[in-house]
Design a protein around this motif. Structure first.
Motif, PDB file in Angstrom:
ATOM      1  N   UNK A  73      -5.136 -21.697   3.996  1.00 43.81           N
ATOM      2  CA  UNK A  73      -5.801 -21.977   5.267  1.00 43.81           C
ATOM      3  C   UNK A  73      -7.302 -21.806   5.109  1.00 43.81           C
ATOM      4  N   UNK A  74      -8.055 -22.833   5.481  1.00 43.63           N
ATOM      5  CA  UNK A  74      -9.504 -22.751   5.450  1.00 43.63           C
ATOM      6  C   UNK A  74     -10.000 -22.442   6.849  1.00 43.63           C
ATOM      7  N   UNK A  75     -10.977 -21.549   6.922  1.00 41.24           N
ATOM      8  CA  UNK A  75     -11.557 -21.199   8.220  1.00 41.24           C
ATOM      9  C   UNK A  75     -13.045 -20.965   8.037  1.00 41.24           C
ATOM     10  N   UNK A  76     -13.787 -21.041   9.133  1.00 47.71           N
ATOM     11  CA  UNK A  76     -15.243 -20.893   9.025  1.00 47.71           C
ATOM     12  C   UNK A  76     -15.796 -20.042  10.153  1.00 47.71           C
ATOM     13  N   UNK A  77     -16.881 -19.394   9.833  1.00 49.68           N
ATOM     14  CA  UNK A  77     -17.607 -18.593  10.813  1.00 49.68           C
ATOM     15  C   UNK A  77     -18.969 -19.255  10.972  1.00 49.68           C
ATOM     16  N   UNK A  78     -19.123 -20.030  12.025  1.00 46.98           N
ATOM     17  CA  UNK A  78     -20.355 -20.791  12.217  1.00 46.98           C
ATOM     18  C   UNK A  78     -21.574 -19.894  12.327  1.00 46.98           C
ATOM     19  N   UNK A  79     -21.419 -18.754  12.993  1.00 47.00           N
ATOM     20  CA  UNK A  79     -22.562 -17.867  13.207  1.00 47.00           C
ATOM     21  C   UNK A  79     -23.073 -17.283  11.899  1.00 47.00           C
ATOM     22  N   UNK A  80     -22.183 -17.089  10.952  1.00 48.47           N
ATOM     23  CA  UNK A  80     -22.568 -16.436   9.697  1.00 48.47           C
ATOM     24  C   UNK A  80     -22.678 -17.421   8.535  1.00 48.47           C
ATOM     25  N   UNK A  81     -22.473 -18.692   8.801  1.00 44.27           N
ATOM     26  CA  UNK A  81     -22.510 -19.698   7.722  1.00 44.27           C
ATOM     27  C   UNK A  81     -21.593 -19.315   6.572  1.00 44.27           C
ATOM     28  N   UNK A  82     -20.394 -18.946   6.911  1.00 45.98           N
ATOM     29  CA  UNK A  82     -19.429 -18.589   5.883  1.00 45.98           C
ATOM     30  C   UNK A  82     -18.146 -19.395   6.071  1.00 45.98           C
ATOM     31  N   UNK A  83     -17.434 -19.543   4.985  1.00 43.89           N
ATOM     32  CA  UNK A  83     -16.143 -20.202   5.028  1.00 43.89           C
ATOM     33  C   UNK A  83     -15.167 -19.403   4.168  1.00 43.89           C
ATOM     34  N   UNK A  84     -13.932 -19.336   4.618  1.00 44.10           N
ATOM     35  CA  UNK A  84     -12.927 -18.544   3.921  1.00 44.10           C
ATOM     36  C   UNK A  84     -11.761 -19.427   3.521  1.00 44.10           C
ATOM     37  N   UNK A  85     -11.065 -18.988   2.494  1.00 46.83           N
ATOM     38  CA  UNK A  85      -9.833 -19.660   2.091  1.00 46.83           C
ATOM     39  C   UNK A  85      -8.760 -18.591   1.947  1.00 46.83           C
ATOM     40  N   UNK A  86      -7.841 -18.568   2.886  1.00 48.59           N
ATOM     41  CA  UNK A  86      -6.712 -17.656   2.823  1.00 48.59           C
ATOM     42  C   UNK A  86      -5.616 -18.319   2.015  1.00 48.59           C
ATOM     43  N   UNK A  87      -5.226 -17.663   0.934  1.00 45.29           N
ATOM     44  CA  UNK A  87      -4.233 -18.241   0.028  1.00 45.29           C
ATOM     45  C   UNK A  87      -2.996 -17.348   0.034  1.00 45.29           C
ATOM     46  N   UNK A  88      -1.906 -17.881   0.511  1.00 50.09           N
ATOM     47  CA  UNK A  88      -0.645 -17.151   0.565  1.00 50.09           C
ATOM     48  C   UNK A  88       0.372 -17.774  -0.380  1.00 50.09           C
ATOM     49  N   UNK A  89       1.390 -17.017  -0.679  1.00 48.12           N
ATOM     50  CA  UNK A  89       2.469 -17.507  -1.549  1.00 48.12           C
ATOM     51  C   UNK A  89       1.919 -18.135  -2.812  1.00 48.12           C
ATOM     52  N   UNK A  90       1.043 -17.422  -3.467  1.00 53.25           N
ATOM     53  CA  UNK A  90       0.368 -17.968  -4.646  1.00 53.25           C
ATOM     54  C   UNK A  90       1.346 -18.207  -5.780  1.00 53.25           C
ATOM     55  N   UNK A  91       1.060 -19.248  -6.538  1.00 53.69           N
ATOM     56  CA  UNK A  91       1.889 -19.643  -7.665  1.00 53.69           C
ATOM     57  C   UNK A  91       1.038 -19.619  -8.937  1.00 53.69           C
ATOM     58  N   UNK A  92       1.666 -19.495 -10.085  1.00 48.43           N
ATOM     59  CA  UNK A  92       0.885 -19.516 -11.334  1.00 48.43           C
ATOM     60  C   UNK A  92       0.033 -20.774 -11.468  1.00 48.43           C
ATOM     61  N   UNK A  93       0.513 -21.884 -10.958  1.00 53.27           N
ATOM     62  CA  UNK A  93      -0.260 -23.133 -11.055  1.00 53.27           C
ATOM     63  C   UNK A  93      -1.483 -23.159 -10.145  1.00 53.27           C
TER      64      UNK A  93
END
Length: 128
Positions: free
Chosen positions: A71-91
């Motif tokens: 899931x990608x999300x952003x904080x406009x006030x802080x000029x930041x963007x996050x990537x929440x990565x769940x159920x990670x796989x070796x690939x």
């Protein structure tokens, strides 16, 4: 000078989660034209699109390989963007790059050439 700095990578086991963050500084962007994206590059492979938040709108785009897990999300006030990565796989193991584009359109959102500014990358390693 624009600075794009990623953080949050690491070594995890398959099934775990990680949250990547990207901070953008050094310039005032017109938020309505700013697209923030994540790409990744594994050894001996080309850099590939992962996810994007299109022009600070509610529109998000994902690669099929990560849809439903990332899931990608952003904080406009802080000029930041996050990537929440769940159920990670070796690939999913790769260097993850944050990218900034001001002229991205829908048809180019998955193309590396559409982005003007890039971070140095953060390593994500998923063990099986």
């Amino acid at each position: 000078q624009v600075q794009v700095i990623e953080s949050g990578g690491g070594l995890v086991q398959a099934g775990d989660s990680l949250r990547l963050s990207c901070a953008v500084s050094g310039r005032s962007f017109t938020r309505s034209t700013l697209t923030l994206a994540w790409f990744r590059q594994a050894p001996a492979k080309e850099r590939e699109f992962v996810a994007a938040a299109f022009r600070w709108s509610s529109s998000t785009h994902y690669a099929d390989s990560v849809k439903g897990r990332f899931t990608i999300s952003r904080d406009s006030a802080k000029n930041t963007v996050h990537l929440q990565m769940n159920s990670l796989k070796p690939e999913d193991s790769a260097i993850y790059y944050c990218a900034i584009g001001t002229t991205v359109i829908t048809s180019t959102i998955r193309s590396t050439s559409a982005y003007s500014y890039w971070g140095q990358g953060t390593q994500v390693t998923v063990s099986s």
